[in-house]
Motif scaffolding. Structure first.
Motif, PDB file in Angstrom:
ATOM      1  N   VAL A  93      27.734   0.952  63.359  1.00  0.00           N
ATOM      2  CA  VAL A  93      26.542   0.426  64.022  1.00  0.00           C
ATOM      3  C   VAL A  93      25.590   1.559  64.385  1.00  0.00           C
ATOM      4  O   VAL A  93      24.376   1.487  64.132  1.00  0.00           O
ATOM      5  N   CYS A  94      26.122   2.650  64.970  1.00  0.00           N
ATOM      6  CA  CYS A  94      25.281   3.775  65.389  1.00  0.00           C
ATOM      7  C   CYS A  94      24.614   4.450  64.193  1.00  0.00           C
ATOM      8  O   CYS A  94      23.418   4.760  64.222  1.00  0.00           O
ATOM      9  N   THR A  95      25.388   4.653  63.133  1.00  0.00           N
ATOM     10  CA  THR A  95      24.841   5.328  61.951  1.00  0.00           C
ATOM     11  C   THR A  95      23.761   4.478  61.292  1.00  0.00           C
ATOM     12  O   THR A  95      22.700   4.981  60.905  1.00  0.00           O
ATOM     13  N   GLN A  96      24.007   3.172  61.179  1.00  0.00           N
ATOM     14  CA  GLN A  96      23.025   2.303  60.547  1.00  0.00           C
ATOM     15  C   GLN A  96      21.767   2.169  61.397  1.00  0.00           C
ATOM     16  O   GLN A  96      20.655   2.052  60.865  1.00  0.00           O
ATOM     17  N   LEU A  97      21.921   2.208  62.721  1.00  0.00           N
ATOM     18  CA  LEU A  97      20.761   2.142  63.600  1.00  0.00           C
ATOM     19  C   LEU A  97      19.879   3.377  63.401  1.00  0.00           C
ATOM     20  O   LEU A  97      18.654   3.265  63.296  1.00  0.00           O
ATOM     21  N   GLU A 102      15.156   5.973  60.677  1.00  0.00           N
ATOM     22  CA  GLU A 102      14.665   6.897  59.656  1.00  0.00           C
ATOM     23  C   GLU A 102      13.792   6.170  58.625  1.00  0.00           C
ATOM     24  O   GLU A 102      12.794   6.717  58.157  1.00  0.00           O
ATOM     25  N   TYR A 103      14.161   4.950  58.297  1.00  0.00           N
ATOM     26  CA  TYR A 103      13.388   4.158  57.339  1.00  0.00           C
ATOM     27  C   TYR A 103      12.099   3.611  57.933  1.00  0.00           C
ATOM     28  O   TYR A 103      11.237   3.106  57.212  1.00  0.00           O
ATOM     29  N   PRO A 251       9.813  15.022  48.441  1.00  0.00           N
ATOM     30  CA  PRO A 251      10.089  13.753  49.121  1.00  0.00           C
ATOM     31  C   PRO A 251       8.810  13.080  49.586  1.00  0.00           C
ATOM     32  O   PRO A 251       7.859  13.754  50.013  1.00  0.00           O
ATOM     33  N   GLU A 252       8.791  11.762  49.512  1.00  0.00           N
ATOM     34  CA  GLU A 252       7.601  11.004  49.918  1.00  0.00           C
ATOM     35  C   GLU A 252       7.920   9.930  50.950  1.00  0.00           C
ATOM     36  O   GLU A 252       7.128   9.691  51.857  1.00  0.00           O
ATOM     37  N   ALA A 253       9.064   9.263  50.819  1.00  0.00           N
ATOM     38  CA  ALA A 253       9.434   8.228  51.786  1.00  0.00           C
ATOM     39  C   ALA A 253       9.767   8.877  53.130  1.00  0.00           C
ATOM     40  O   ALA A 253      10.227  10.023  53.172  1.00  0.00           O
ATOM     41  N   PRO A 254       9.537   8.172  54.244  1.00  0.00           N
ATOM     42  CA  PRO A 254       9.785   8.764  55.569  1.00  0.00           C
ATOM     43  C   PRO A 254      11.200   9.299  55.741  1.00  0.00           C
ATOM     44  O   PRO A 254      11.387  10.391  56.291  1.00  0.00           O
ATOM     45  N   ASP A 255      12.213   8.549  55.274  1.00  0.00           N
ATOM     46  CA  ASP A 255      13.584   9.011  55.429  1.00  0.00           C
ATOM     47  C   ASP A 255      13.860  10.238  54.573  1.00  0.00           C
ATOM     48  O   ASP A 255      14.595  11.146  54.980  1.00  0.00           O
ATOM     49  N   GLU A 256      13.244  10.300  53.386  1.00  0.00           N
ATOM     50  CA  GLU A 256      13.434  11.453  52.515  1.00  0.00           C
ATOM     51  C   GLU A 256      12.776  12.695  53.110  1.00  0.00           C
ATOM     52  O   GLU A 256      13.318  13.803  53.031  1.00  0.00           O
ATOM     53  N   ILE A 257      11.597  12.511  53.711  1.00  0.00           N
ATOM     54  CA  ILE A 257      10.901  13.627  54.355  1.00  0.00           C
ATOM     55  C   ILE A 257      11.735  14.154  55.528  1.00  0.00           C
ATOM     56  O   ILE A 257      11.918  15.369  55.693  1.00  0.00           O
ATOM     57  N   SER A 258      12.245  13.241  56.334  1.00  0.00           N
ATOM     58  CA  SER A 258      13.059  13.641  57.487  1.00  0.00           C
ATOM     59  C   SER A 258      14.310  14.396  57.037  1.00  0.00           C
ATOM     60  O   SER A 258      14.691  15.408  57.647  1.00  0.00           O
TER      61      SER A 258
END
Length: 377
Positions: A93-97, A102-103, A251-258
């Motif tokens: 749950v914590c990891t998916q949150l 990130e997404y 990277p272009e997507a927010p999660d990829e940039i992070s």
């Protein structure tokens, strides 16, 4: 026996440091401590914890204890992994949150780890889950390392342990060193105090955060006599690197940039230290570092230092994101450990091949000259 002096530096990176554990497991299973003289180990954050386990194992092995060093390393990572159904659910749950944040699907709800709300949530989670090794980092490290016994185990010829941390208030770097009897549970927790998860750790009047803000991992410190002790300058430094140095595409997507920002931040201090080491090697080669200069700055080396890397396989690294640095699902930890073992075994095989290269199918004199050249390249 090859008595070349080596130092092993272990990079931090959350639960991805299970890769470091796997690499060290393979090295010690293959008897690297018998083939080489390990003069030092260093680490930051999760790498600091894993390096400390290896160092503690070396100290105890020198006293004749039969428990293997690799078993000690893996035992902590098994305790750190989610074991019960409740732990697995909580971790998932914590990891998916975090991944949803990130997404960009869920807004960030930041809370200070020193706040009353955070502490109440932490206590509630600890009561619900029950096993202190999973919820309390201090309980975990003190279970696997007897810090009170360390002063009686460390001898002048023992390898030196260096732990990196960042001084929050002074903005300076701190290297905790066993050469000054500075290794304690507090020093280890200071190196692993990720600011958004743990409050700053106070050690002797100074507040510290995670060593990623200082040295990740300490490398150039291996050359400094005040930190390492007398006669312990390594001839080679082996770096077990968690954060990928290279990336396939922008990277272009927010999660990829992070994720990529996290890689770059995690490697920043390492790149700076490698640049300093490259400069030191160049000056040594040119004879520019005089004995007086070396004595002034505490550089205890006169020969070029070779640097070697043990890195994750590209296939595994591509499949990891920043939230995976928080996940402790057993399958995830096992995969990282297994990759660390494979990469370290490949590293040792390459090292052995370089030491004894195959002879080319030419004349006998040519073969002898090629072997000599390869061994002294």
């Amino acid at each position: 026996m090859n008595t070349k002096r080596i130092a092993i530096a272990c990079q931090g990176g959350g639960s991805q440091c299970a890769f470091v554990a796997g690499a060290l497991k393979a090295l010690f299973d293959r008897g690297v401590h018998e083939r080489f003289q390990i003069v030092g180990l260093s680490g930051t954050s999760g790498g600091a914890i894993t390096a400390a386990l290896a160092w503690n194992g070396l100290l105890r092995s020198a006293r004749g204890e039969r428990s293997s060093i690799s078993d000690r390393i893996v035992a902590l990572w098994r305790d750190l992994s989610a074991q019960t159904p409740r732990e697995v659910l909580f971790d998932g749950v914590c990891t998916q949150l975090v991944r949803l944040v990130e997404y960009g699907f869920v807004p960030t709800l930041a809370r200070s780890p020193s706040s009353l709300q955070f502490r109440l949530w932490q206590q509630a989670a600890s009561l619900a889950l029950g096993r202190p090794e999973f919820t309390d980092l201090r309980a975990l490290v003190t279970k696997h390392i007897d810090f009170d016994a360390l002063p009686g185990l460390v001898e002048p010829q023992s390898p030196t342990l260096l732990l990196g941390a960042g001084d929050v208030l002074e903005g300076s770097f701190k290297i905790f060193t066993s050469a000054r009897a500075e290794i304690s549970a507090e020093a280890l927790l200071a190196s692993a105090a990720i600011p958004n998860l743990f409050p700053a750790v106070w050690v002797e009047g100074h507040a510290y955060w995670d060593g990623i803000f200082a040295s990740n991992p300490p490398v150039i410190s291996f050359l400094r006599k005040p930190l390492m002790g007398e006669g312990k300058a390594p001839e080679e430094i082996w770096i077990i690197q968690v954060n990928p140095a290279q990336h396939d595409e922008v990277p272009e997507a927010p999660d990829e940039i992070s994720d990529r920002r996290n890689h770059l931040a995690g490697n920043l201090s390492l790149q700076h230290e490698l640049q300093v080491l490259e400069m030191v090697n160049m000056l040594l080669q040119e004879g520019a570092l005089t004995p007086a200069f070396r004595a002034r700055f505490g550089f205890d080396t006169t020969e070029r230092i070779a640097v070697r890397f043990i890195r994750m396989s590209k296939g595994l690294a591509r499949g990891l994101d920043y939230p995976s640095k928080l996940s402790r699902i057993p399958a995830h930890i096992d995969r990282l450990i297994a990759d660390g073992e494979r990469q370290a075994n490949a590293f040792l095989a390459e090292l052995d091949a370089a030491a004894f290269p195959p002879l080319a199918a030419t004349g006998a004199n040519d073969n002898a000259e090629q072997v000599h050249a390869r061994r002294h390249a």
